[in-house]
Design a protein around this motif. Structure first.
Motif, PDB file in Angstrom:
ATOM      1  N   THR A  39       0.863  -1.181   0.000  1.00  0.00           N
ATOM      2  CA  THR A  39       0.000   0.000   0.000  1.00  0.00           C
ATOM      3  C   THR A  39       0.900   1.231   0.000  1.00  0.00           C
ATOM      4  OG1 THR A  39      -1.687  -1.146   1.264  1.00  0.00           O
ATOM      5  CG2 THR A  39      -1.794   1.252   1.234  1.00  0.00           C
ATOM      6  N   VAL A  40       0.689   2.031  -0.976  1.00  0.00           N
ATOM      7  CA  VAL A  40       1.491   3.240  -1.089  1.00  0.00           C
ATOM      8  C   VAL A  40       0.628   4.403  -0.634  1.00  0.00           C
ATOM      9  CG1 VAL A  40       2.795   4.719  -2.631  1.00  0.00           C
ATOM     10  CG2 VAL A  40       2.759   2.266  -3.027  1.00  0.00           C
ATOM     11  N   VAL A  41       1.137   5.057   0.332  1.00  0.00           N
ATOM     12  CA  VAL A  41       0.380   6.188   0.887  1.00  0.00           C
ATOM     13  C   VAL A  41       1.002   7.480   0.378  1.00  0.00           C
ATOM     14  CG1 VAL A  41      -0.362   7.362   2.975  1.00  0.00           C
ATOM     15  CG2 VAL A  41      -0.204   4.870   2.938  1.00  0.00           C
ATOM     16  N   VAL A  42       0.181   8.203  -0.307  1.00  0.00           N
ATOM     17  CA  VAL A  42       0.625   9.505  -0.804  1.00  0.00           C
ATOM     18  C   VAL A  42      -0.307  10.549  -0.213  1.00  0.00           C
ATOM     19  CG1 VAL A  42       1.106  10.866  -2.848  1.00  0.00           C
ATOM     20  CG2 VAL A  42       1.318   8.386  -2.934  1.00  0.00           C
ATOM     21  N   ARG A  45      -3.870   9.792   0.602  1.00  0.00           N
ATOM     22  CA  ARG A  45      -4.476   8.740  -0.215  1.00  0.00           C
ATOM     23  C   ARG A  45      -3.593   7.516  -0.246  1.00  0.00           C
ATOM     24  NH1 ARG A  45      -6.787   9.966  -6.009  1.00  0.00           N
ATOM     25  NH2 ARG A  45      -7.096   7.709  -5.782  1.00  0.00           N
ATOM     26  N   SER A  46      -4.238   6.392  -0.354  1.00  0.00           N
ATOM     27  CA  SER A  46      -3.447   5.168  -0.423  1.00  0.00           C
ATOM     28  C   SER A  46      -3.764   4.426  -1.712  1.00  0.00           C
ATOM     29  CB  SER A  46      -3.753   4.267   0.783  1.00  0.00           C
ATOM     30  OG  SER A  46      -5.116   3.932   0.791  1.00  0.00           O
ATOM     31  N   PHE A  47      -2.748   3.787  -2.220  1.00  0.00           N
ATOM     32  CA  PHE A  47      -2.871   3.041  -3.474  1.00  0.00           C
ATOM     33  C   PHE A  47      -2.388   1.617  -3.246  1.00  0.00           C
ATOM     34  CE2 PHE A  47      -2.176   7.467  -4.452  1.00  0.00           C
ATOM     35  CZ  PHE A  47      -3.118   7.761  -5.430  1.00  0.00           C
ATOM     36  N   ARG A  48      -3.206   0.705  -3.631  1.00  0.00           N
ATOM     37  CA  ARG A  48      -2.795  -0.693  -3.559  1.00  0.00           C
ATOM     38  C   ARG A  48      -2.058  -1.065  -4.839  1.00  0.00           C
ATOM     39  NH1 ARG A  48      -2.103  -3.741   0.423  1.00  0.00           N
ATOM     40  NH2 ARG A  48      -3.223  -5.597  -0.311  1.00  0.00           N
ATOM     41  N   ALA A  49      -1.065  -1.880  -4.663  1.00  0.00           N
ATOM     42  CA  ALA A  49      -0.271  -2.240  -5.836  1.00  0.00           C
ATOM     43  C   ALA A  49       0.522  -3.505  -5.563  1.00  0.00           C
ATOM     44  CB  ALA A  49       0.667  -1.100  -6.214  1.00  0.00           C
ATOM     45  N   HIS A  50       1.212  -3.945  -6.595  1.00  0.00           N
ATOM     46  CA  HIS A  50       2.110  -5.090  -6.448  1.00  0.00           C
ATOM     47  C   HIS A  50       3.527  -4.559  -6.334  1.00  0.00           C
ATOM     48  CE1 HIS A  50      -1.421  -6.487  -8.727  1.00  0.00           C
ATOM     49  NE2 HIS A  50      -1.290  -7.590  -8.003  1.00  0.00           N
ATOM     50  N   CYS A  51       4.159  -5.010  -5.321  1.00  0.00           N
ATOM     51  CA  CYS A  51       5.489  -4.458  -5.111  1.00  0.00           C
ATOM     52  C   CYS A  51       6.427  -4.802  -6.259  1.00  0.00           C
ATOM     53  CB  CYS A  51       6.061  -4.935  -3.779  1.00  0.00           C
ATOM     54  SG  CYS A  51       6.291  -6.704  -3.682  1.00  0.00           S
ATOM     55  N   SER A  52       6.203  -5.963  -6.836  1.00  0.00           N
ATOM     56  CA  SER A  52       7.099  -6.341  -7.941  1.00  0.00           C
ATOM     57  C   SER A  52       6.937  -5.393  -9.124  1.00  0.00           C
ATOM     58  CB  SER A  52       6.797  -7.773  -8.381  1.00  0.00           C
ATOM     59  OG  SER A  52       5.434  -7.905  -8.690  1.00  0.00           O
ATOM     60  N   GLU A  87      -0.192   9.293  -9.169  1.00  0.00           N
ATOM     61  CA  GLU A  87      -1.252   8.446  -9.723  1.00  0.00           C
ATOM     62  C   GLU A  87      -1.007   8.115 -11.208  1.00  0.00           C
ATOM     63  OE1 GLU A  87      -5.150   9.859  -8.937  1.00  0.00           O
ATOM     64  OE2 GLU A  87      -6.035   7.872  -9.193  1.00  0.00           O
ATOM     65  N   PRO A  88      -0.681   9.104 -11.990  1.00  0.00           N
ATOM     66  CA  PRO A  88      -0.394   8.756 -13.401  1.00  0.00           C
ATOM     67  C   PRO A  88       0.800   7.829 -13.536  1.00  0.00           C
ATOM     68  CG  PRO A  88      -0.768  11.104 -13.173  1.00  0.00           C
ATOM     69  CD  PRO A  88      -0.668  10.556 -11.788  1.00  0.00           C
ATOM     70  N   LEU A  89       1.743   7.985 -12.618  1.00  0.00           N
ATOM     71  CA  LEU A  89       2.912   7.109 -12.699  1.00  0.00           C
ATOM     72  C   LEU A  89       2.531   5.673 -12.347  1.00  0.00           C
ATOM     73  CD1 LEU A  89       5.647   9.386 -11.138  1.00  0.00           C
ATOM     74  CD2 LEU A  89       5.417   8.711 -13.533  1.00  0.00           C
ATOM     75  N   LEU A  90       1.680   5.562 -11.374  1.00  0.00           N
ATOM     76  CA  LEU A  90       1.219   4.231 -11.005  1.00  0.00           C
ATOM     77  C   LEU A  90       0.461   3.602 -12.172  1.00  0.00           C
ATOM     78  CD1 LEU A  90       0.913   2.093  -8.789  1.00  0.00           C
ATOM     79  CD2 LEU A  90      -1.210   3.221  -8.105  1.00  0.00           C
ATOM     80  N   GLN A  91      -0.307   4.416 -12.770  1.00  0.00           N
ATOM     81  CA  GLN A  91      -1.057   3.916 -13.920  1.00  0.00           C
ATOM     82  C   GLN A  91      -0.104   3.548 -15.059  1.00  0.00           C
ATOM     83  OE1 GLN A  91      -3.916   6.661 -15.650  1.00  0.00           O
ATOM     84  NE2 GLN A  91      -5.437   5.077 -15.363  1.00  0.00           N
TER      85      GLN A  91
END
Length: 693
Positions: A39-42, A45-52, A87-91
């Motif tokens: 979970t990345v907290v910015v 806001r938090s974003f769920r993701a795969h660490c890999s 967010e755009p980077l995560l996307q």
DNA sequence: GGAAGATGTCATCAC
DNA sequence: CAGTGATGACATCTT
């Protein structure tokens, strides 16, 4: 007979869409919070993701994850990273697409620098960020920056807080990282001022749908190349430009159908790797014509009926549902396959000219447009109803175009070729005939996609290949098998039809499949009677077409064979004629020598009258005459054949042949026969009294 | 603009 | 009997 094991051919199927499948699956997982382990907290806001995934995209995350290997990590990002930028980077990490606007591009860039995001190379930030930031700059700066891209590499990207003030080169990040401005030796990179944009893999293609998102008026002239309802799509191909950058990270399998297009930047040579990245781009382009709805993730303004947000992975997932408005059918963009450079230039000219077609009045005002420091990007974008387009868009398009076809030097403002102009007005799929000039034969071996097609029958049984084939939009890219030279007009027509019936699979597949696979396909796809009828019709026609081609080839072969045979027979006839004349000649010689022999024999050994008589009796008149007269014969001394052949009588002969008469006439005993013919007037033998001494 | 060639399609037959 | 290939005839497009 050798008992060695037979040689086994090893085939390799390399999917050009697999990676996008995986990425898309991961993205879906992320959205559904499946298997997410971080979970990345910015900010708040938090974003769920795969660490890999994050680690593979970002140096920052990689470092963090490696050092903290706990499960279900929660990572709070520093204040430097904002939601707007992250967010755009995560996307991007999950879609390979970066959606940005003029407002957030700087923030994204800053965050990308901070997080060490890969794959956002100079094709993206290096050009676009300064370009957008230049909007508020002077025209001179725009020109300077626009024409010295290598400089961009060293430029300090403005911080978002700087109110888009562009040209002030400041250190932009607290954590400067390596910047690899590969290729240009002229770059005078200042280590201390190096932007933190992670360009360690500078060649990795970056999807720049955002370029497509430039606010273009929907009423802009249609691209002659892609008959879509919105001129945004005119940039679609151009947005492939950055994706065409040679990518070291893209396997050769991610093939560019534009085989011969040197998809390189200025300092990059043509190679297959260079083309690797654009496959997706082209496919994305293709999908752009198929998917009417803008992607949800796309920040496109709702002006477009056809989104410029192109998604490779969605293509791979059978996004063949073609809207009525989308004119280009699934199998048409496949015709984009290989272009040679010249053709590509023409094509791009058409596209770019269409894109810039309405710029003519604007160009002169470019400088003015940029002189206003207050001019915002949205202001630059043409308003609805306006046919003008900002020079930024034009420049971006040109830049991207040059990235796509580096040898393209023509101005985007060049008037459209007549052909293109005509095409732009007709607005149907048949207008793709310019694609006919695509060089399908260009180095197919360089293109795994084409290799796959070429060896499709060999590589995989129909049944096995079916799903792959089915899902591969590449199938639409090239005419299958023997009808590869189908003209695009025909294709367009059939595509039109296929679009009407909205087939869930490429039309080419219909004819390329074996019967079993075809039936299986029909079984899998629940087709309407109309679709079924169309599909069977297409298959029948395709098969018949191939059969006709075979038939004609056979016929030609047969004609050729017959011609060869005729030639051979003629030669044989000549030979026979020659032989015949030779034989005749030798016969004449033989007869002549025989006559000579006879004459000499006669002169030496005069036969007795009885002998001659007996001889004459048994010889035919002709023979006798011949034998007797030949020695002294001349053309003028000839016994009429009629007489000779008649019943003859030696007496009748004797009237004409004194010799014979002499021979047959009783001679006094003991009287030696003396040939007297030698003294005869041979020209007047008949009725002439032999002068017998 | 017409001729010749190439190609696609249809109809039909044979297997 | 259906599917398929072969082929003649015709139409259309290209050169």
């Amino acid at each position: 007979m050798s008992l060695d094991s037979p040689r086994t051919s090893v085939f390799t199927f390399q999917s050009a869409v697999h990676s996008m499948h995986v990425l898309r699956a991961l993205d879906e997982q992320r959205q559904k919070d499946i298997l997410c382990d971080v979970t990345v907290v910015v900010k708040n806001r938090s974003f769920r993701a795969h660490c890999s995934v994050l680690a593979s995209c970002s140096d920052f995350f990689q470092t963090r994850f490696v050092s903290h290997s706990s499960q279900n990590r929660v990572i709070s990002l520093p204040k430097d990273v904002t939601v707007e930028g992250f967010e755009p980077l995560l996307q991007f990490a999950y879609t390979a697409k970066l959606h940005f606007t003029k407002e957030n591009i700087f923030e994204i860039h800053r965050c990308a620098e901070f997080l060490g995001f890969h794959n956002l190379d100079k094709a993206c930030f290096e050009f676009l960020v300064p370009k957008f930031s230049d909007i508020s700059g002077t025209a001179q700066e725009v020109k300077r920056r626009g024409h010295s891209t290598e400089k961009v590499c060293n430029e300090k990207l403005p911080s978002p807080s700087s109110n888009h003030n562009t040209d002030k080169e400041q250190p932009s990040s607290a954590e400067p990282q390596n910047v690899h401005c590969d290729g240009s030796t002229t770059e005078t990179q200042s280590a201390s001022n190096a932007p933190t944009l992670q360009l360690s893999e500078p060649r990795t293609p970056v999807s720049l749908e955002t370029a497509v998102q430039l606010e273009l008026p929907p009423q802009c002239p249609k691209s002659p190349a892609f008959q879509v309802g919105n001129s945004q799509d005119q940039f679609c191909l151009q947005t492939c430009g950055p994706e065409l950058l040679p990518s070291s990270s893209v396997p050769a399998s991610a093939v560019c159908p534009f085989l011969s297009v040197p998809c390189t930047t200025d300092n990059q040579s043509e190679n297959t790797a260079a083309t690797a990245g654009c496959g997706g781009g082209i496919l994305e382009l293709g999908e752009a014509f198929q998917n009417e709805e803008p992607r949800g993730a796309c920040a496109l303004p709702e002006k477009s009926s056809v989104s410029g947000d192109l998604n490779m992975s969605e293509i791979a997932e059978e996004h063949f549902d073609q809207p009525v408005g989308a004119v280009v059918p699934a199998n048409n963009y496949g015709s984009l396959c290989p272009l040679n450079t010249t053709e590509a230039s023409e094509v791009l000219e058409n596209i770019a000219a269409a894109a810039a077609g309405s710029l003519e009045g604007v160009q002169a005002e470019d400088n003015l447009a940029f002189e206003s420091s207050e001019q915002t990007f949205s202001e630059l974008a043409p308003k609805d109803g306006s046919s003008e387009r900002s020079s930024v868009e034009r420049e971006v398009a040109e830049h991207l175009a040059k990235g796509f076809w580096p040898d393209l030097t023509s101005s985007l403002s060049e008037p459209l070729p007549l052909e293109s102009t005509d095409q732009s007005t007709s607005g149907n799929a048949a207008d793709f005939h310019w694609l006919k000039h695509l060089d399908l034969g260009a180095a197919p071996d360089d293109c795994p996609f084409l290799r796959e097609l070429n060896s499709n029958d060999v590589q995989s049984p129909a049944g096995d290949s079916l799903p792959q084939v089915e899902k591969s939009p590449y199938m639409s890219s090239v005419n299958s098998g023997q009808n590869s030279d189908c003209d695009s007009a025909e294709d367009s027509e059939s595509n039109h039809e296929s679009q009407r019936v909205e087939l869930p699979f490429p039309v080419e597949q219909i004819s390329s499949l074996s019967r079993g696979a075809f039936l299986q396909l029909l079984k899998q796809q629940h087709l309407t009677p109309e679709q079924l009828e169309y599909v069977q019709d297409v298959r029948r026609r395709s098969k018949n077409r191939v059969a006709a081609q075979r038939c004609r080839k056979r016929k030609l072969d047969c004609i050729h064979k017959l011609e060869c045979e005729i030639k051979k027979l003629r030669a044989q006839k000549e030979k026979l004629l020659q032989e015949r004349s030779q034989m005749k000649q030798s016969m004449d010689e033989t007869l002549q020598s025989l006559s000579g022999l006879c004459q000499s024999a006669c002169s030496e050994n005069v036969p007795q009258p009885e002998q001659l008589q007996a001889l004459a009796k048994y010889l035919s008149p002709e023979s006798a005459t011949s034998v007797l007269l030949t020695p002294m014969s001349s053309p003028s001394l000839s016994v009429p054949e009629r007489d000779l052949q008649s019943d003859v009588s030696l007496s009748s002969c004797s009237k004409k042949l004194p010799v014979v008469e002499t021979l047959i006439s009783p001679q006094p005993d003991g009287m030696k026969f003396k040939p007297t013919y030698a003294h005869q007037d041979r020209t007047d033998s008949a009725g002439t009294e032999p002068s017998v001494p």
